[in-house]
Design a protein around this motif. Sequence first.
Motif, PDB file in Angstrom:
ATOM      1  N   ASP A  94       0.822  -1.212   0.000  1.00  0.00           N
ATOM      2  CA  ASP A  94       0.000   0.000   0.000  1.00  0.00           C
ATOM      3  C   ASP A  94       0.852   1.257   0.000  1.00  0.00           C
ATOM      4  O   ASP A  94       2.049   1.222   0.298  1.00  0.00           O
ATOM      5  N   SER A  95       0.210   2.363  -0.276  1.00  0.00           N
ATOM      6  CA  SER A  95       0.826   3.676  -0.123  1.00  0.00           C
ATOM      7  C   SER A  95       0.560   4.145   1.311  1.00  0.00           C
ATOM      8  O   SER A  95      -0.499   3.841   1.869  1.00  0.00           O
ATOM      9  N   PRO A  96       1.498   4.883   1.935  1.00  0.00           N
ATOM     10  CA  PRO A  96       1.279   5.320   3.326  1.00  0.00           C
ATOM     11  C   PRO A  96       0.342   6.518   3.420  1.00  0.00           C
ATOM     12  O   PRO A  96       0.711   7.593   3.917  1.00  0.00           O
ATOM     13  N   VAL A  97      -0.861   6.313   2.936  1.00  0.00           N
ATOM     14  CA  VAL A  97      -1.874   7.368   2.880  1.00  0.00           C
ATOM     15  C   VAL A  97      -3.201   6.759   3.332  1.00  0.00           C
ATOM     16  O   VAL A  97      -3.505   5.616   2.984  1.00  0.00           O
ATOM     17  N   ALA A  98      -3.970   7.509   4.133  1.00  0.00           N
ATOM     18  CA  ALA A  98      -5.271   7.036   4.582  1.00  0.00           C
ATOM     19  C   ALA A  98      -6.309   8.137   4.369  1.00  0.00           C
ATOM     20  O   ALA A  98      -6.035   9.313   4.617  1.00  0.00           O
ATOM     21  N   LYS A  99      -7.495   7.724   3.889  1.00  0.00           N
ATOM     22  CA  LYS A  99      -8.609   8.655   3.713  1.00  0.00           C
ATOM     23  C   LYS A  99      -9.689   8.282   4.725  1.00  0.00           C
ATOM     24  O   LYS A  99     -10.098   7.120   4.796  1.00  0.00           O
ATOM     25  N   PHE A 100     -10.119   9.253   5.512  1.00  0.00           N
ATOM     26  CA  PHE A 100     -11.125   9.004   6.544  1.00  0.00           C
ATOM     27  C   PHE A 100     -12.456   9.650   6.157  1.00  0.00           C
ATOM     28  O   PHE A 100     -12.496  10.491   5.268  1.00  0.00           O
ATOM     29  N   SER A 101     -13.522   9.256   6.863  1.00  0.00           N
ATOM     30  CA  SER A 101     -14.856   9.784   6.551  1.00  0.00           C
ATOM     31  C   SER A 101     -15.168  11.028   7.369  1.00  0.00           C
ATOM     32  O   SER A 101     -16.294  11.479   7.397  1.00  0.00           O
ATOM     33  N   PHE A 102     -14.158  11.574   8.055  1.00  0.00           N
ATOM     34  CA  PHE A 102     -14.343  12.782   8.867  1.00  0.00           C
ATOM     35  C   PHE A 102     -13.093  13.644   8.735  1.00  0.00           C
ATOM     36  O   PHE A 102     -12.044  13.162   8.299  1.00  0.00           O
ATOM     37  N   GLU A 103     -13.224  14.914   9.129  1.00  0.00           N
ATOM     38  CA  GLU A 103     -12.082  15.814   9.091  1.00  0.00           C
ATOM     39  C   GLU A 103     -11.128  15.441  10.228  1.00  0.00           C
ATOM     40  O   GLU A 103     -11.527  15.382  11.388  1.00  0.00           O
ATOM     41  N   VAL A 104      -9.886  15.189   9.904  1.00  0.00           N
ATOM     42  CA  VAL A 104      -8.907  14.713  10.881  1.00  0.00           C
ATOM     43  C   VAL A 104      -8.261  15.903  11.594  1.00  0.00           C
ATOM     44  O   VAL A 104      -7.794  16.847  10.958  1.00  0.00           O
ATOM     45  N   MET A 105      -8.288  15.844  12.943  1.00  0.00           N
ATOM     46  CA  MET A 105      -7.679  16.887  13.761  1.00  0.00           C
ATOM     47  C   MET A 105      -6.308  16.458  14.282  1.00  0.00           C
ATOM     48  O   MET A 105      -5.414  17.283  14.447  1.00  0.00           O
ATOM     49  N   LYS A 106      -6.167  15.181  14.579  1.00  0.00           N
ATOM     50  CA  LYS A 106      -4.894  14.629  15.063  1.00  0.00           C
ATOM     51  C   LYS A 106      -4.683  13.295  14.360  1.00  0.00           C
ATOM     52  O   LYS A 106      -5.643  12.612  13.998  1.00  0.00           O
ATOM     53  N   ALA A 107      -3.398  12.940  14.208  1.00  0.00           N
ATOM     54  CA  ALA A 107      -3.110  11.670  13.547  1.00  0.00           C
ATOM     55  C   ALA A 107      -1.877  11.032  14.172  1.00  0.00           C
ATOM     56  O   ALA A 107      -1.001  11.726  14.703  1.00  0.00           O
ATOM     57  N   ARG A 108      -1.850   9.700  14.110  1.00  0.00           N
ATOM     58  CA  ARG A 108      -0.674   8.944  14.523  1.00  0.00           C
ATOM     59  C   ARG A 108      -0.413   7.871  13.471  1.00  0.00           C
ATOM     60  O   ARG A 108      -1.322   7.477  12.734  1.00  0.00           O
ATOM     61  N   ALA A 109       0.837   7.401  13.464  1.00  0.00           N
ATOM     62  CA  ALA A 109       1.189   6.319  12.544  1.00  0.00           C
ATOM     63  C   ALA A 109       2.202   5.422  13.224  1.00  0.00           C
ATOM     64  O   ALA A 109       2.966   5.874  14.096  1.00  0.00           O
ATOM     65  N   TYR A 110       2.208   4.139  12.818  1.00  0.00           N
ATOM     66  CA  TYR A 110       3.145   3.186  13.408  1.00  0.00           C
ATOM     67  C   TYR A 110       4.036   2.601  12.316  1.00  0.00           C
ATOM     68  O   TYR A 110       3.556   1.942  11.390  1.00  0.00           O
ATOM     69  N   CYS A 111       5.351   2.872  12.454  1.00  0.00           N
ATOM     70  CA  CYS A 111       6.353   2.328  11.528  1.00  0.00           C
ATOM     71  C   CYS A 111       6.886   1.017  12.118  1.00  0.00           C
ATOM     72  O   CYS A 111       7.218   0.962  13.301  1.00  0.00           O
ATOM     73  N   SER A 112       6.979  -0.013  11.287  1.00  0.00           N
ATOM     74  CA  SER A 112       7.428  -1.328  11.757  1.00  0.00           C
ATOM     75  C   SER A 112       8.840  -1.281  12.330  1.00  0.00           C
ATOM     76  O   SER A 112       9.202  -2.119  13.151  1.00  0.00           O
ATOM     77  N   LEU A 113       9.640  -0.309  11.919  1.00  0.00           N
ATOM     78  CA  LEU A 113      11.024  -0.213  12.397  1.00  0.00           C
ATOM     79  C   LEU A 113      11.225   0.919  13.410  1.00  0.00           C
ATOM     80  O   LEU A 113      12.002   0.800  14.343  1.00  0.00           O
ATOM     81  N   HIS A 114      10.512   2.021  13.231  1.00  0.00           N
ATOM     82  CA  HIS A 114      10.793   3.237  13.998  1.00  0.00           C
ATOM     83  C   HIS A 114       9.700   3.633  14.973  1.00  0.00           C
ATOM     84  O   HIS A 114       9.749   4.718  15.557  1.00  0.00           O
ATOM     85  N   GLY A 115       8.687   2.774  15.148  1.00  0.00           N
ATOM     86  CA  GLY A 115       7.707   2.998  16.199  1.00  0.00           C
ATOM     87  C   GLY A 115       6.633   4.014  15.882  1.00  0.00           C
ATOM     88  O   GLY A 115       6.279   4.244  14.730  1.00  0.00           O
ATOM     89  N   LEU A 116       6.155   4.625  16.969  1.00  0.00           N
ATOM     90  CA  LEU A 116       4.938   5.447  16.927  1.00  0.00           C
ATOM     91  C   LEU A 116       5.269   6.913  16.674  1.00  0.00           C
ATOM     92  O   LEU A 116       6.181   7.466  17.283  1.00  0.00           O
ATOM     93  N   TRP A 117       4.447   7.555  15.824  1.00  0.00           N
ATOM     94  CA  TRP A 117       4.664   8.953  15.428  1.00  0.00           C
ATOM     95  C   TRP A 117       3.373   9.729  15.500  1.00  0.00           C
ATOM     96  O   TRP A 117       2.308   9.191  15.247  1.00  0.00           O
ATOM     97  N   LYS A 118       3.502  11.021  15.822  1.00  0.00           N
ATOM     98  CA  LYS A 118       2.327  11.892  15.790  1.00  0.00           C
ATOM     99  C   LYS A 118       2.702  13.205  15.129  1.00  0.00           C
ATOM    100  O   LYS A 118       3.900  13.516  14.977  1.00  0.00           O
TER     101      LYS A 118
END
Length: 118
Positions: A94-118
């Motif tokens: 996949d591409s590291p892009v996500a589309k949600f059904s609401f306006e996003v105010m905050k986001a986080r992502a988890y990298c398999s090597l580098h952990g959690l990001w905000k």
Amino acid sequence: MTKKMQIWKCKICGNIVEVLHEGSGALVCCGELMILMGENSVDASTEKHIPIIEGNIVKIGSVLHPMEDKHYIEWIEGVGKDGEVAKKFLTPKDSPVAKFSFEVMKARAYCSLHGLWK
Ligand SMILES: [Fe+2]
């Protein structure tokens, strides 16, 4: 003591859990205390991890994060202003892009090597 939305990881088996309701107990897996994953927000490495929010779309990295078998964004989480929380789980294809059904105010992502990001 846990806090809602914390992400905890087992250093032995790799289980990762999220807190949905706070409690006073400690989280244990494989007989040991789990590790609280910190939310990194300063990106010093060459590939980029900071989620970039554009309305209801979240992409990971000003230059998109690589998506390789051993190093990829496992999921992207979006949080809306009315308490909405959603995650998109990704594969290396996949591409590291996500589309949600609401306006996003905050986001986080988890990298398999580098952990959690905000
Ligand atoms: Fe990474």
